[in-house]
Write a protein that holds these residues in place. Structure first.
Motif, PDB file in Angstrom:
ATOM      1  N   MET A 159      94.560  33.531 -97.813  1.00  0.00           N
ATOM      2  CA  MET A 159      94.006  33.154 -96.510  1.00  0.00           C
ATOM      3  C   MET A 159      92.810  32.242 -96.731  1.00  0.00           C
ATOM      4  O   MET A 159      91.898  32.570 -97.485  1.00  0.00           O
ATOM      5  CB  MET A 159      93.568  34.404 -95.727  1.00  0.00           C
ATOM      6  CG  MET A 159      93.020  34.124 -94.340  1.00  0.00           C
ATOM      7  SD  MET A 159      92.767  35.651 -93.380  1.00  0.00           S
ATOM      8  CE  MET A 159      91.371  36.397 -94.250  1.00  0.00           C
ATOM      9  N   GLY A 160      92.819  31.089 -96.077  1.00  0.00           N
ATOM     10  CA  GLY A 160      91.700  30.176 -96.259  1.00  0.00           C
ATOM     11  C   GLY A 160      91.676  29.080 -95.218  1.00  0.00           C
ATOM     12  O   GLY A 160      92.637  28.858 -94.478  1.00  0.00           O
ATOM     13  N   PRO A 161      90.561  28.348 -95.135  1.00  0.00           N
ATOM     14  CA  PRO A 161      90.412  27.260 -94.161  1.00  0.00           C
ATOM     15  C   PRO A 161      91.213  26.029 -94.540  1.00  0.00           C
ATOM     16  O   PRO A 161      91.513  25.789 -95.712  1.00  0.00           O
ATOM     17  CB  PRO A 161      88.908  26.976 -94.198  1.00  0.00           C
ATOM     18  CG  PRO A 161      88.500  27.356 -95.592  1.00  0.00           C
ATOM     19  CD  PRO A 161      89.351  28.540 -95.953  1.00  0.00           C
ATOM     20  N   GLY A 162      91.523  25.213 -93.545  1.00  0.00           N
ATOM     21  CA  GLY A 162      92.293  24.003 -93.765  1.00  0.00           C
ATOM     22  C   GLY A 162      93.760  24.228 -93.486  1.00  0.00           C
ATOM     23  O   GLY A 162      94.192  25.323 -93.132  1.00  0.00           O
ATOM     24  N   GLU A 163      94.535  23.170 -93.627  1.00  0.00           N
ATOM     25  CA  GLU A 163      95.965  23.217 -93.354  1.00  0.00           C
ATOM     26  C   GLU A 163      96.745  22.790 -94.584  1.00  0.00           C
ATOM     27  O   GLU A 163      96.416  21.790 -95.226  1.00  0.00           O
ATOM     28  CB  GLU A 163      96.316  22.307 -92.171  1.00  0.00           C
ATOM     29  CG  GLU A 163      95.666  22.716 -90.854  1.00  0.00           C
ATOM     30  CD  GLU A 163      96.163  24.063 -90.329  1.00  0.00           C
ATOM     31  OE1 GLU A 163      97.267  24.485 -90.753  1.00  0.00           O
ATOM     32  OE2 GLU A 163      95.449  24.681 -89.514  1.00  0.00           O
ATOM     33  N   SER A 164      97.796  23.525 -94.886  1.00  0.00           N
ATOM     34  CA  SER A 164      98.595  23.249 -96.077  1.00  0.00           C
ATOM     35  C   SER A 164      99.177  21.837 -96.064  1.00  0.00           C
ATOM     36  O   SER A 164      99.305  21.203 -97.110  1.00  0.00           O
ATOM     37  CB  SER A 164      99.724  24.278 -96.187  1.00  0.00           C
ATOM     38  OG  SER A 164     100.504  24.049 -97.335  1.00  0.00           O
ATOM     39  N   ALA A 165      99.508  21.316 -94.886  1.00  0.00           N
ATOM     40  CA  ALA A 165     100.116  19.993 -94.794  1.00  0.00           C
ATOM     41  C   ALA A 165      99.186  18.878 -95.278  1.00  0.00           C
ATOM     42  O   ALA A 165      99.647  17.792 -95.645  1.00  0.00           O
ATOM     43  CB  ALA A 165     100.546  19.711 -93.357  1.00  0.00           C
ATOM     44  N   ARG A 166      97.882  19.125 -95.287  1.00  0.00           N
ATOM     45  CA  ARG A 166      96.937  18.108 -95.758  1.00  0.00           C
ATOM     46  C   ARG A 166      96.813  18.091 -97.279  1.00  0.00           C
ATOM     47  O   ARG A 166      96.293  17.126 -97.854  1.00  0.00           O
ATOM     48  CB  ARG A 166      95.545  18.369 -95.181  1.00  0.00           C
ATOM     49  CG  ARG A 166      95.447  18.319 -93.677  1.00  0.00           C
ATOM     50  CD  ARG A 166      94.001  18.588 -93.252  1.00  0.00           C
ATOM     51  NE  ARG A 166      93.928  19.129 -91.909  1.00  0.00           N
ATOM     52  CZ  ARG A 166      93.034  20.009 -91.501  1.00  0.00           C
ATOM     53  NH1 ARG A 166      92.120  20.468 -92.352  1.00  0.00           N
ATOM     54  NH2 ARG A 166      93.041  20.445 -90.266  1.00  0.00           N
ATOM     55  N   SER A 167      97.253  19.156 -97.928  1.00  0.00           N
ATOM     56  CA  SER A 167      97.094  19.259 -99.378  1.00  0.00           C
ATOM     57  C   SER A 167      97.888  18.166-100.080  1.00  0.00           C
ATOM     58  O   SER A 167      99.020  17.850 -99.701  1.00  0.00           O
ATOM     59  CB  SER A 167      97.570  20.633 -99.858  1.00  0.00           C
ATOM     60  OG  SER A 167      96.817  21.655 -99.249  1.00  0.00           O
ATOM     61  N   HIS A 168      97.293  17.595-101.113  1.00  0.00           N
ATOM     62  CA  HIS A 168      97.928  16.577-101.958  1.00  0.00           C
ATOM     63  C   HIS A 168      98.266  15.306-101.178  1.00  0.00           C
ATOM     64  O   HIS A 168      99.058  14.488-101.644  1.00  0.00           O
ATOM     65  CB  HIS A 168      99.198  17.125-102.629  1.00  0.00           C
ATOM     66  CG  HIS A 168      98.972  18.390-103.405  1.00  0.00           C
ATOM     67  ND1 HIS A 168     100.007  19.048-104.041  1.00  0.00           N
ATOM     68  CD2 HIS A 168      97.856  19.128-103.642  1.00  0.00           C
ATOM     69  CE1 HIS A 168      99.527  20.131-104.639  1.00  0.00           C
ATOM     70  NE2 HIS A 168      98.226  20.198-104.411  1.00  0.00           N
ATOM     71  N   SER A 169      97.709  15.143 -99.993  1.00  0.00           N
ATOM     72  CA  SER A 169      97.991  13.955 -99.198  1.00  0.00           C
ATOM     73  C   SER A 169      96.854  12.947 -99.325  1.00  0.00           C
ATOM     74  O   SER A 169      95.739  13.287 -99.718  1.00  0.00           O
ATOM     75  CB  SER A 169      98.185  14.328 -97.726  1.00  0.00           C
ATOM     76  OG  SER A 169      96.977  14.845 -97.184  1.00  0.00           O
ATOM     77  N   ALA A 170      97.149  11.697 -98.974  1.00  0.00           N
ATOM     78  CA  ALA A 170      96.115  10.669 -98.985  1.00  0.00           C
ATOM     79  C   ALA A 170      95.097  10.931 -97.883  1.00  0.00           C
ATOM     80  O   ALA A 170      95.416  11.502 -96.835  1.00  0.00           O
ATOM     81  CB  ALA A 170      96.743   9.295 -98.797  1.00  0.00           C
ATOM     82  N   ASP A 171      93.852  10.539 -98.142  1.00  0.00           N
ATOM     83  CA  ASP A 171      92.763  10.701 -97.171  1.00  0.00           C
ATOM     84  C   ASP A 171      92.626  12.161 -96.713  1.00  0.00           C
ATOM     85  O   ASP A 171      92.468  12.461 -95.528  1.00  0.00           O
ATOM     86  CB  ASP A 171      92.968   9.770 -95.966  1.00  0.00           C
ATOM     87  CG  ASP A 171      92.986   8.306 -96.362  1.00  0.00           C
ATOM     88  OD1 ASP A 171      92.410   7.967 -97.424  1.00  0.00           O
ATOM     89  OD2 ASP A 171      93.588   7.505 -95.646  1.00  0.00           O
ATOM     90  N   GLU A 172      92.685  13.055 -97.678  1.00  0.00           N
ATOM     91  CA  GLU A 172      92.554  14.491 -97.433  1.00  0.00           C
ATOM     92  C   GLU A 172      91.228  14.791 -96.731  1.00  0.00           C
ATOM     93  O   GLU A 172      90.211  14.168 -97.013  1.00  0.00           O
ATOM     94  CB  GLU A 172      92.617  15.232 -98.774  1.00  0.00           C
ATOM     95  CG  GLU A 172      92.553  16.745 -98.682  1.00  0.00           C
ATOM     96  CD  GLU A 172      92.586  17.402-100.047  1.00  0.00           C
ATOM     97  OE1 GLU A 172      92.307  18.601-100.134  1.00  0.00           O
ATOM     98  OE2 GLU A 172      92.883  16.694-101.046  1.00  0.00           O
TER      99      GLU A 172
END
Length: 354
Positions: free
Chosen positions: A315-328
């Motif tokens: 459990m943690g803040p942020g969204e999995s879809a942003r991981s490893h993406s450009a302009d994180e």
């Protein structure tokens, strides 16, 4: 901005500005060690892993591990920003590792400091680990033996602060079908490609007898194949790769042996160490999450949790879809929320163990 949130954001900005790709996290390790030391937490270090124990550690009590990782993947080629420039714009903090998993690192560090001197019915340990993105030998694999007995863990990864009660394991199989070469025009030889095709057909319909109540069936997907040297030669070998997503219904070794028995091709696992993780609804980790309004789900991604031989929750803040993406990026509001929910979570868990 609340004082704790401000401090967490400033630490995250420093982490973003310090490159820390897997196996090269020494400088972020220095930052985290200094941060905990400056707050009187008496941190320890093994390779680039940094950890600390709360005051009053008592081996007779159960131990809760707070864990996240400070290494990152390499920046994507499609970045339009400097991945190492921590830029705060309209409530978004941009930078490599901001979402995965720097926001969890700083939020859990603040949570640990809040409870470090409080009396709890369990011991508290924070571990900010390295080499998670590559499942390296000097990350959590090396750190767990050094931490001593751990009874349960809260693992920080971007889940929108919802509670992942399970995640599948992973076994990658390198398979080789063996035939006999011959001239294609004369119909000679034994075509290894056909043997592989028959095995792939078996994999498409293969079902394991047991199914995990939480994680469902074992998932099997053939993802790569290669054979042949030229058009008129029957190939004597055909290699293909199988991605297997395992569950808690079978050990990884059991999965490999059952598939090996079902196929004519040679089957070689690259590793069996990335195991499925699942924690039951009745465990205090899950009950505490529900008590603070968290929804439970099964995570499609893996983490260091798969290396932990004890109950754990992700459990943690942020969204999995942003991981490893450009302009994180991560939202400052998400860090603020995470610190609040983590504190509420520890308080609820303490009630369950009181």
């Amino acid at each position: 901005m609340k004082p704790k949130t401000k401090e967490a954001v400033e630490l995250l900005q420093a982490l973003i500005a310090t490159p820390s790709t897997s196996r090269d996290e020494a400088r972020t390790g220095d930052l985290l060690f200094a941060f905990l030391a400056d707050h009187g937490a008496a941190p320890e270090r093994l390779y680039n892993n940094v950890w600390a124990r709360a005051e009053g550690f008592d081996p007779r009590r159960p131990t809760l591990l707070l864990n996240s990782h400070h290494d990152t993947v390499r920046p994507a080629a499609s970045y339009t920003r400097d991945p190492y420039a921590p830029t705060l714009e309209e409530g978004r903090l941009y930078g490599l590792g901001s979402n995965d998993a720097g926001a969890s690192v700083v939020s859990l560090a603040e949570t640990f400091l809040t409870f470090r001197t409080r009396r709890l019915p369990f011991n508290l340990v924070v571990a900010l680990s390295a080499e998670e993105e590559c499942m390296g030998e000097h990350g959590m694999r090396a750190l767990l033996p050094a931490l001593g007995p751990i009874d349960m863990a809260l693992v920080g990864e971007p889940t929108g602060m919802q509670a992942a009660t399970g995640e599948r394991g992973l076994v990658v199989l390198d398979c080789t079908a063996h035939g006999r070469s011959g001239h294609a025009a004369r119909g000679e030889g034994v075509n290894a490609l056909y043997i592989a095709m028959d095995d792939i057909a078996r994999l498409r319909t293969f079902r394991f007898e047991r199914e995990s109540q939480l994680l469902g069936p074992v998932g099997i997907a053939v993802t790569q194949i290669g054979a042949g040297t030229q058009h008129n030669v029957v190939p004597d070998t055909c290699r293909f790769v199988v991605d297997v997503r395992t569950t808690d219904a079978y050990s990884n070794e059991e999965v490999v042996e059952q598939l090996r028995a079902a196929l004519h091709s040679d089957v070689v696992p690259r590793s069996t160490r990335i195991r499925a993780a699942a924690v039951g609804d009745d465990h205090p980790l899950v009950r505490a999450a529900r008590a603070v309004g968290r929804q439970t789900f099964v995570s499609p991604t893996t983490s260091d949790r798969t290396l932990m031989p004890f109950p754990s929750l992700k459990m943690g803040p942020g969204e999995s879809a942003r991981s490893h993406s450009a302009d994180e990026f991560v939202l400052v509001a998400e860090i603020d929320e995470a610190i609040t929910i983590y504190e509420q979570y520890i308080e609820q868990l303490a009630k369950l163990y009181a």
